[in-house]
Scaffold this motif. Structure first.
Motif, PDB file in Angstrom:
ATOM      1  N   LEU A   1      -1.428  -9.338 -12.077  1.00 17.01           N
ATOM      2  CA  LEU A   1      -2.339  -8.719 -11.071  1.00 17.01           C
ATOM      3  C   LEU A   1      -2.125  -9.130  -9.575  1.00 17.01           C
ATOM      4  N   LEU A   2      -1.548  -9.958  -9.131  1.00 11.46           N
ATOM      5  CA  LEU A   2      -1.221 -10.147  -7.884  1.00 11.46           C
ATOM      6  C   LEU A   2      -1.068  -9.164  -7.054  1.00 11.46           C
ATOM      7  N   ALA A   3      -0.284  -8.323  -7.183  1.00  9.38           N
ATOM      8  CA  ALA A   3       0.141  -7.124  -6.571  1.00  9.38           C
ATOM      9  C   ALA A   3      -0.789  -6.178  -6.307  1.00  9.38           C
ATOM     10  N   HIS A   4      -1.759  -5.929  -7.559  1.00  8.75           N
ATOM     11  CA  HIS A   4      -2.826  -5.280  -7.731  1.00  8.75           C
ATOM     12  C   HIS A   4      -4.039  -5.689  -6.316  1.00  8.75           C
ATOM     13  N   LEU A   5      -4.052  -7.010  -6.492  1.00 11.27           N
ATOM     14  CA  LEU A   5      -5.038  -7.328  -5.283  1.00 11.27           C
ATOM     15  C   LEU A   5      -4.610  -6.997  -3.994  1.00 11.27           C
TER      16      LEU A   5
ATOM     17  N   LYS B   1       0.736  -1.135   0.029  1.00  8.53           N
ATOM     18  CA  LYS B   1       0.059  -0.087   0.017  1.00  8.53           C
ATOM     19  C   LYS B   1       0.995   1.444   0.151  1.00  8.53           C
ATOM     20  N   ALA B   2       2.050   1.031   0.655  1.00  9.60           N
ATOM     21  CA  ALA B   2       2.938   2.232   0.734  1.00  9.60           C
ATOM     22  C   ALA B   2       3.722   2.552  -0.478  1.00  9.60           C
ATOM     23  N   GLY B   3       3.565   1.609  -1.671  1.00 12.51           N
ATOM     24  CA  GLY B   3       4.527   1.899  -2.869  1.00 12.51           C
ATOM     25  C   GLY B   3       5.843   0.855  -2.780  1.00 12.51           C
ATOM     26  N   ILE B   4       6.012  -0.053  -2.064  1.00 12.82           N
ATOM     27  CA  ILE B   4       7.245  -0.818  -2.126  1.00 12.82           C
ATOM     28  C   ILE B   4       7.111  -2.144  -2.694  1.00 12.82           C
ATOM     29  N   GLY B   5       7.696  -2.502  -3.659  1.00 13.89           N
ATOM     30  CA  GLY B   5       7.525  -3.688  -4.323  1.00 13.89           C
ATOM     31  C   GLY B   5       8.651  -4.591  -3.991  1.00 13.89           C
ATOM     32  N   PHE B   6       8.700  -5.997  -3.778  1.00 15.56           N
ATOM     33  CA  PHE B   6       9.752  -6.751  -3.529  1.00 15.56           C
ATOM     34  C   PHE B   6       9.786  -8.176  -4.371  1.00 15.56           C
TER      35      PHE B   6
ATOM     36  N   VAL C   1       9.592   2.571  -4.318  1.00 15.67           N
ATOM     37  CA  VAL C   1      10.827   1.804  -4.029  1.00 15.67           C
ATOM     38  C   VAL C   1      10.585   0.329  -4.737  1.00 15.67           C
ATOM     39  N   LEU C   2      11.649  -0.283  -5.435  1.00 20.91           N
ATOM     40  CA  LEU C   2      11.427  -1.478  -5.670  1.00 20.91           C
ATOM     41  C   LEU C   2      12.751  -2.381  -5.170  1.00 20.91           C
ATOM     42  N   ILE C   3      12.637  -3.372  -4.541  1.00 22.21           N
ATOM     43  CA  ILE C   3      13.441  -4.256  -3.915  1.00 22.21           C
ATOM     44  C   ILE C   3      13.965  -5.453  -4.634  1.00 22.21           C
ATOM     45  N   LEU C   4      14.962  -5.785  -5.040  1.00 21.64           N
ATOM     46  CA  LEU C   4      15.184  -7.022  -5.971  1.00 21.64           C
ATOM     47  C   LEU C   4      16.059  -7.852  -5.493  1.00 21.64           C
ATOM     48  N   ASP C   5      15.994  -9.197  -5.023  1.00 23.88           N
ATOM     49  CA  ASP C   5      16.979 -10.259  -4.431  1.00 23.88           C
ATOM     50  C   ASP C   5      17.192 -11.097  -5.617  1.00 23.88           C
ATOM     51  N   GLU C   6      18.447 -10.938  -6.159  1.00 24.24           N
ATOM     52  CA  GLU C   6      19.252 -12.003  -7.292  1.00 24.24           C
ATOM     53  C   GLU C   6      18.116 -11.846  -8.406  1.00 24.24           C
ATOM     54  N   PRO C   7      17.682 -10.780  -9.043  1.00 23.70           N
ATOM     55  CA  PRO C   7      16.946 -10.739 -10.159  1.00 23.70           C
ATOM     56  C   PRO C   7      17.366 -11.456 -11.252  1.00 23.70           C
ATOM     57  N   THR C   8      18.664 -11.654 -11.552  1.00 25.40           N
ATOM     58  CA  THR C   8      18.996 -12.578 -12.658  1.00 25.40           C
ATOM     59  C   THR C   8      19.435 -13.800 -12.482  1.00 25.40           C
ATOM     60  N   LYS C   9      19.195 -14.335 -11.175  1.00 25.23           N
ATOM     61  CA  LYS C   9      19.530 -15.758 -10.864  1.00 25.23           C
ATOM     62  C   LYS C   9      19.040 -16.498 -11.868  1.00 25.23           C
ATOM     63  N   GLY C  10      19.976 -17.651 -12.436  1.00 21.51           N
ATOM     64  CA  GLY C  10      19.546 -18.531 -13.557  1.00 21.51           C
ATOM     65  C   GLY C  10      19.164 -18.040 -14.943  1.00 21.51           C
ATOM     66  N   VAL C  11      19.508 -16.881 -15.045  1.00 21.70           N
ATOM     67  CA  VAL C  11      19.034 -16.249 -16.409  1.00 21.70           C
ATOM     68  C   VAL C  11      20.081 -16.120 -17.430  1.00 21.70           C
ATOM     69  N   ASP C  12      19.906 -16.505 -18.783  1.00 19.29           N
ATOM     70  CA  ASP C  12      20.970 -16.409 -19.591  1.00 19.29           C
ATOM     71  C   ASP C  12      21.174 -14.972 -19.917  1.00 19.29           C
TER      72      ASP C  12
ATOM     73  N   ARG D   1       4.976  -7.036 -12.418  1.00 21.20           N
ATOM     74  CA  ARG D   1       3.710  -6.948 -11.473  1.00 21.20           C
ATOM     75  C   ARG D   1       3.839  -5.919 -10.474  1.00 21.20           C
ATOM     76  N   TRP D   2       4.918  -5.546 -10.061  1.00 21.70           N
ATOM     77  CA  TRP D   2       5.206  -4.467  -9.107  1.00 21.70           C
ATOM     78  C   TRP D   2       4.844  -3.188  -9.780  1.00 21.70           C
ATOM     79  N   LEU D   3       5.530  -2.885 -11.043  1.00 27.58           N
ATOM     80  CA  LEU D   3       5.321  -1.781 -11.914  1.00 27.58           C
ATOM     81  C   LEU D   3       3.862  -1.393 -12.019  1.00 27.58           C
ATOM     82  N   MET D   4       2.757  -2.432 -12.015  1.00 29.31           N
ATOM     83  CA  MET D   4       1.432  -2.029 -12.079  1.00 29.31           C
ATOM     84  C   MET D   4       0.985  -1.057 -10.915  1.00 29.31           C
ATOM     85  N   LEU D   5       1.779  -1.168  -9.816  1.00 34.50           N
ATOM     86  CA  LEU D   5       1.167  -0.067  -8.590  1.00 34.50           C
ATOM     87  C   LEU D   5       2.117   1.074  -8.838  1.00 34.50           C
ATOM     88  N   ASN D   6       2.777   1.532  -9.821  1.00 38.32           N
ATOM     89  CA  ASN D   6       3.735   2.647  -9.848  1.00 38.32           C
ATOM     90  C   ASN D   6       4.356   2.712  -8.360  1.00 38.32           C
ATOM     91  N   PRO D   7       5.346   1.629  -8.063  1.00 42.36           N
ATOM     92  CA  PRO D   7       5.973   1.781  -6.739  1.00 42.36           C
ATOM     93  C   PRO D   7       6.965   3.045  -6.728  1.00 42.36           C
TER      94      PRO D   7
END
Length: 637
Positions: free
Chosen positions: A367-371, A341-346, A430-441, A422-428
């Motif tokens: 739409l999960l974050a929207h819910l 609700k405060a605009g922080i995504g994770f 702050v966005l916190i990303l934990d290992e965002p490219t893990k296992g990605v080519d 998903r988190w950009l749906m809420l116009n956050p």
């Protein structure tokens, strides 16, 4: 029976030819070809969905092919189960761990033996496990009696590696084993792999990281869309550009060089501030600030407390002390919904366990974050139509795929991009990303980095956690370094490289030993002692002990001033085998370089004194060399 010998004189332990495999409408393998020799590390490469993991699973008995031929040790191989593969001496270290969560580390390491008839000697297994973990330099990081479900993602990966080593297999497949490991731990793993190679083991290494491929592999095979496009090419004959072209079928520039890269504007507002955060047992004292439009890196080794910090900030973990400010106002999250609700995504580290609902469509996952942010009886999806259309363009995905019934139909890279979107749906803010490219080519990593920069340019503050130091340096403007639950440095990425980051991130147990050395120096000779990296007109302080304020060098641990911003610029610019006096005569400094036993630069030990008759340089040198704590530090590094 002896292995086949090829034209080069090396023994061929495995040959796969014309291997095909179809899952529903997806052709995962299309006449794939592969050859593996005894005593080599063979890289198996390809973009997400190229078929490399499927081929690995076919070789390891996890998947039965539709057609094709596999010859292992000069005999046709037709595996029906992973147990048959283990009996043949073939083991796989999976990217997504396949451990028993309610069993202990010890039981998981020897899981294949638990199914055999007869009595087991747990004493023997414990001794063997300690030897294996000692070789992995993780004897204390993996308590043998702890349940695996209590371990972090990185620790679970280490259990998988130990399990494969316990089998003493002749062929070991490493499927993205370094995805959760820090640079130090990767180097230790590569040392183990080199020993296995020297002992005649045959290793298949699946990785997306170019630097790892060139560091450890002898030959590489590249796959694209289920087919082999480059077979058994000597690594030394390839460049990174060659590999990328084979993997993605086109040329791409540096994955970090994105047009429009910029630091946040001078004077940009501070959107997120953390001070003195404590969430025991993993988080002890964490502080940092991030500004509007800034990408801030949170770096450190496995076990430093980075993921636990993110969980505490997002209301997933209670914290006992500290303050959090969001857009200048005090904020105390008690549950994730407060943050949403405060605009922080994770975006959590383990996307399959923590981020996606596989049985929901792409649209429903988006739409999960929207819910979470929406309240009321109606879902009100219609309010997000325009945003969804905008995000589809960002994802480069046709609208028809929104209704795809299962997220698992997408590659890991696309799953990750959908989770971020998903988190950009809420116009956050702050966005916190934990290992965002893990296992990605590499191709998808490049598009994710571009996506993050476009998000930052819109004014979103991004906190990015990564074990890949090269990634942090390439993407982030500033890096916060953590060690054992503490933040110990806040530095611009331009002042750092991978070696400096590794030294800064050293466990505090190592730093404590070094502190004892500096204390011994200052107790015996007075003044101030420090351990620092001295490079290109700048000093990065790793540790400092000041016994006399008059001898303060002008910097402390975690700071990186230029020479002229310190109190000892002359000594730093012109280190000698003696004490160097500053022009004003107030301070005299002796600097001694510290190499590791393998020749790596571990920085400098310095002693600053205000005494007109400084101590003997030889006495200082003997104390440093002879100090057991430093020997331990050098060995650990």
């Amino acid at each position: 029976m002896d292995d086949v010998t090829n034209d080069s004189g090396s023994q061929v332990i495995l040959q796969a030819s014309q291997v095909c495999k179809t899952f529903g409408q997806t052709r995962a393998l299309d006449n794939a070809e592969f050859e593996l020799r005894v005593g080599e590390v063979h890289g198996l490469l390809g973009a997400n969905g190229a078929g490399k993991s499927t081929l690995s699973k076919v070789i390891a008995g996890h998947v039965f092919p539709d057609s094709g031929k596999i010859i292992y040790r000069n005999r046709a191989l037709s595996l029906r189960s992973a147990r048959e593969a283990l009996d043949c001496g073939i083991a796989i270290v999976m990217q997504e761990t396949s451990l028993a969560p309610d069993m202990s580390v010890l039981e998981n390491i020897f899981l294949p033996e638990l199914g055999k008839p007869g009595r087991l000697s747990y004493r023997r297994l414990r001794q063997q496990a300690k030897r294996i973990l000692s070789d992995l330099v993780h004897e204390h990081a993996l308590p043998l009696d702890t349940e695996v479900r209590r371990l972090s993602s990185a620790q679970r990966q280490l259990v998988e590696i130990a399990k494969a080593l316990a089998l003493d297999a002749g062929l070991i497949i490493f499927d993205e084993p370094t995805a959760s490991l820090s640079p130090n731990e990767v180097e230790q793993l590569f040392g183990i792999m080199a020993n296995l190679r020297a002992n005649g083991k045959a290793l298949i290494f699946v990785s997306h990281r170019m630097e790892e491929v060139f560091a450890i592999t002898d030959r590489v095979t590249v796959m694209r869309e289920g087919a082999t496009v480059a077979k058994s090419v000597a690594t030394r004959e390839l460049t990174q550009t060659d590999l990328v072209r084979h993997m993605v079928g086109r040329e791409i520039g540096s994955i970090y060089a994105v047009p429009g890269l910029r630091s946040p504007e001078a004077g940009a507002e501070e959107t997120f501030a953390v001070e003195g955060l404590r969430a025991l047992p993993a988080v002890k004292n964490v502080s940092f600030r991030v500004h509007r439009g800034e990408i801030l890196g949170l770096g450190g080794l496995v076990g430093a407390g980075r993921s636990e910090t993110a969980e505490a900030l997002f209301g997933l973990r209670p914290y006992q002390a500290g303050t959090i400010k969001l857009n200048g106002k005090a904020f105390r999250p008690r549950k994730p919904r407060d943050c949403v609700k405060a605009g922080i995504g994770f975006v959590a580290e383990d996307r399959r366990v923590q981020s996606i609902v596989p049985d929901l469509s792409v649209r429903e996952n988006l739409l999960l974050a929207h819910l979470g942010a929406h309240s009321g009886f109606l879902l009100n999806y219609s309010s997000r139509r325009e945003k969804i259309a905008e995000l589809l363009d960002l994802l480069d995905m046709p609208a028809s795929r929104l209704l795809d019934a299962n997220m698992l139909n997408f590659s890991g890279g696309m799953q990750q991009k959908i989770i971020i979107a998903r988190w950009l749906m809420l116009n956050p803010s702050v966005l916190i990303l934990d290992e965002p490219t893990k296992g990605v080519d590499i191709g998808t990593r490049s598009s994710i980095y571009s996506m993050l920069r476009r998000i930052a340019e819109r004014g979103v503050s991004i906190v990015m956690i990564s074990s890949d130091f090269e990634e942090l340096l390439g993407v982030c403007e500033r890096i916060i370094v953590m060690s054992d639950g503490h933040t110990i440095a806040d530095l611009p990425s331009a002042h750092l490289d991978e070696e400096k980051l590794t030294l800064l991130a050293a466990p505090r147990t190592s730093t404590e030993r070094n502190t004892k050395l500096l204390q011994e120096l200052t107790q015996r000779y007075g003044g101030a002692g420090f351990w620092a990296i001295v490079d290109e007109g700048r000093v990065i302080c790793l540790n400092a002990v000041v016994a006399e304020a008059s001898a303060d060098p002008g910097f402390q641990a975690g700071e990186s001033p230029s020479f002229d911003q310190t109190a000892i610029p002359t000594a730093l610019q012109h280190p000698q085998d003696d004490f160097v006096a500053e022009p004003n005569g107030e301070r005299r400094t002796f600097l001694m370089p510290i190499p590791s036993k393998r020749g790596h630069d571990l920085g400098w030990i310095g002693l600053v004194t205000t005494s007109p008759t400084p101590p003997s340089v030889q006495n200082v040198r003997d104390l440093v060399i002879g100090f057991s704590a430093l020997d331990h530090e050098v060995e650990a590094a």
